[in-house]
Design an enzyme around this catalytic site. Structure first.
Site, PDB file in Angstrom:
ATOM      1  N   THR A 115       1.149   5.534  -7.421  1.00 15.94           N
ATOM      2  CA  THR A 115       2.093   4.783  -8.242  1.00 15.94           C
ATOM      3  C   THR A 115       1.368   3.603  -8.882  1.00 15.94           C
ATOM      4  O   THR A 115       0.524   2.971  -8.249  1.00 15.94           O
ATOM      5  CB  THR A 115       3.257   4.284  -7.377  1.00 15.94           C
ATOM      6  OG1 THR A 115       3.815   5.392  -6.671  1.00 15.94           O
ATOM      7  CG2 THR A 115       4.345   3.650  -8.221  1.00 15.94           C
TER       8      THR A 115
ATOM      9  N   GLU B 165       0.818  -1.207   0.000  1.00 17.56           N
ATOM     10  CA  GLU B 165       0.000   0.000   0.000  1.00 17.56           C
ATOM     11  C   GLU B 165       0.856   1.262   0.000  1.00 17.56           C
ATOM     12  O   GLU B 165       0.516   2.248  -0.650  1.00 17.56           O
ATOM     13  CB  GLU B 165      -0.957   0.016   1.200  1.00 17.56           C
ATOM     14  CG  GLU B 165      -2.066  -1.027   1.107  1.00 17.56           C
ATOM     15  CD  GLU B 165      -2.988  -0.829  -0.098  1.00 17.56           C
ATOM     16  OE1 GLU B 165      -2.984   0.265  -0.686  1.00 17.56           O
ATOM     17  OE2 GLU B 165      -3.697  -1.784  -0.441  1.00 17.56           O
TER      18      GLU B 165
ATOM     19  N   TYR C 116      -6.235   6.867   3.899  1.00 17.13           N
ATOM     20  CA  TYR C 116      -6.426   5.796   2.922  1.00 17.13           C
ATOM     21  C   TYR C 116      -5.708   4.511   3.351  1.00 17.13           C
ATOM     22  O   TYR C 116      -6.309   3.430   3.408  1.00 17.13           O
ATOM     23  CB  TYR C 116      -5.943   6.192   1.511  1.00 17.13           C
ATOM     24  CG  TYR C 116      -5.752   4.955   0.685  1.00 17.13           C
ATOM     25  CD1 TYR C 116      -6.856   4.272   0.184  1.00 17.13           C
ATOM     26  CD2 TYR C 116      -4.495   4.388   0.512  1.00 17.13           C
ATOM     27  CE1 TYR C 116      -6.711   3.080  -0.489  1.00 17.13           C
ATOM     28  CE2 TYR C 116      -4.343   3.197  -0.162  1.00 17.13           C
ATOM     29  CZ  TYR C 116      -5.448   2.542  -0.662  1.00 17.13           C
ATOM     30  OH  TYR C 116      -5.305   1.345  -1.297  1.00 17.13           O
TER      31      TYR C 116
ATOM     32  N   ASP D 282      -9.621   5.839  -2.221  1.00 14.18           N
ATOM     33  CA  ASP D 282      -8.466   6.295  -3.005  1.00 14.18           C
ATOM     34  C   ASP D 282      -8.992   6.939  -4.291  1.00 14.18           C
ATOM     35  O   ASP D 282     -10.186   7.158  -4.447  1.00 14.18           O
ATOM     36  CB  ASP D 282      -7.537   5.115  -3.305  1.00 14.18           C
ATOM     37  CG  ASP D 282      -8.153   4.174  -4.329  1.00 14.18           C
ATOM     38  OD1 ASP D 282      -9.396   4.115  -4.401  1.00 14.18           O
ATOM     39  OD2 ASP D 282      -7.401   3.519  -5.063  1.00 14.18           O
TER      40      ASP D 282
END
Length: 356
Positions: free
Chosen positions: A57, A51, A134, A152
DNA sequence: AATGCGTGGAA
DNA sequence: TTTCCAAGCAT
């Protein structure tokens, strides 16, 4: 939050059960993921590591780094025992280097103060370095089966379309978060969280969403109104200025390069880099790190960061064994240990010094 | 609340 | 070539 159950249909609102059924059939196989229906959950260390790497990314970019990290440091204790420089070098190229600094801080707290166990609640996880709302929700849901909302960029996009939210980002985030929270089921929260993110990554994509095969096509308001391509409404964007600087790539007779570790705060913080001038809007002042005949290469390293373009003029020099630089330290170099900008400088310098 | 912080692939 | 953007966090 509510329980999942029946099928989705027009006028009924999206059903978490329909999303879970889709995830059972279409979950992506990922190195850090345990498939839906498995008898065990994913290890907290691997969930946490993935995560952190996945923040802003892409999955393809993360895969080789996740493999390298888990092979080299299979447990949080092993990672906590690593040297700062080796972790930063292993992270080089992945970007957002504050993540790597906080990764190590977090590992050392978990290994040193918590017996190697991650907190099993979002509230507890949220206290750790590098873990925000998140990531706390994601680790709590995926590793500990907690019914936490996990919001997210994928989830925001899915909510913006399901409810046809026409307010621009970032103002719309509050409503997106509220919608996501009320939709989160008590049952299978980890699979649900990963399911919505998979939906966003494979069906409800930023461009050209595949609405025809979406499990939530019936209750989707944007789909019904034909506005899905315009949701979410993006934030207004700013122009990127171009900054200029000079990088000094010095190589000693024994092949060692003159490098410095950048300060922890700021751009490329904690990473190896070439000594040089400041980066500014105006043409840079020379700032050689050692007395030498610095030679122009005639090539600029061009690189774009989040908020500006950079052009670095690359100067090279051959330095004697007795050289005593005012800045930096001579060391053997694997270019892979450098962030991308510094790799570009190395490539230019190595080519220039090769033609002597 | 707005800003700073990387990178590489796709269009 | 340029623009856009991808599983955000810290300050």
């Amino acid at each position: 939050m509510r329980d999942g159950g029946g099928a989705s249909g027009p006028g009924e609102g999206p059903d978490p059960g329909a999303l879970l059924a889709w995830y059972d059939r279409h979950a992506r196989a990922l190195p850090w993921r345990v498939p839906p229906g498995a008898a065990h959950r994913a290890e907290p260390y691997r969930v946490w590591l993935s995560e952190i790497m996945l923040q802003q990314t892409t999955v393809p970019a993360v895969k080789p780094y996740f493999e390298a990290f888990t092979t080299r440091w299979p447990t949080v204790e092993a990672l906590a025992a690593a040297q700062d420089a080796e972790v930063m070098a292993a992270w080089a190229g992945l970007g957002y280097y504050a993540r790597a600094r906080n990764l190590l801080k977090c590992a050392r707290v978990v290994a040193g103060e918590r017996g190697g166990r991650f907190p099993d609640s979002a509230e507890g996880l949220r206290e750790l370095p590098g873990i925000g709302p998140y990531t706390a929700g994601a680790v709590a849901a995926i590793a500990f089966d907690r019914p936490e909302p996990v919001v997210d960029g994928n989830v925001e996009r899915v909510m913006a379309r399901l409810y046809d939210i026409d307010e621009p980002l970032p103002g719309a985030k509050a409503e997106m978060k509220a919608r996501a929270a009320e939709l989160t089921p008590r049952a299978r929260p980890g699979d649900y969280a990963q399911g919505v993110m998979d939906l966003g990554a494979t069906i409800c994509t930023p461009r050209s969403p595949a609405c025809g095969i979406c499990p939530w096509r019936e209750p989707c308001l944007a789909r019904a109104r034909g506005t899905q391509a315009e949701r979410p409404v993006p934030a207004p964007k700013k122009a990127k200025p171009t900054r200029h600087g000079i990088a000094y790539a010095g190589r000693r007779e024994d092949g060692a390069w003159l490098l410095e570790t950048r300060p922890d705060k700021g751009l490329l913080g904690g990473m190896l880099g070439w000594p040089g001038s400041d980066w500014a809007d105006a043409p840079p002042e020379p700032a050689p790190p050692a007395e030498a005949e610095w030679r122009e290469t005639g090539v600029e390293a061009r690189h774009t960061f989040t908020h500006f373009h950079l052009r670095l003029e690359v100067l090279v020099a051959e330095l004697p064994m007795g050289a005593e630089p005012a800045r930096g330290r001579f060391q053997p170099l694997n270019p892979k240990d450098l962030p991308t900008l510094m790799r570009k400088v190395h490539a230019i310098a190595a080519a220039a010094l090769r033609h002597d």
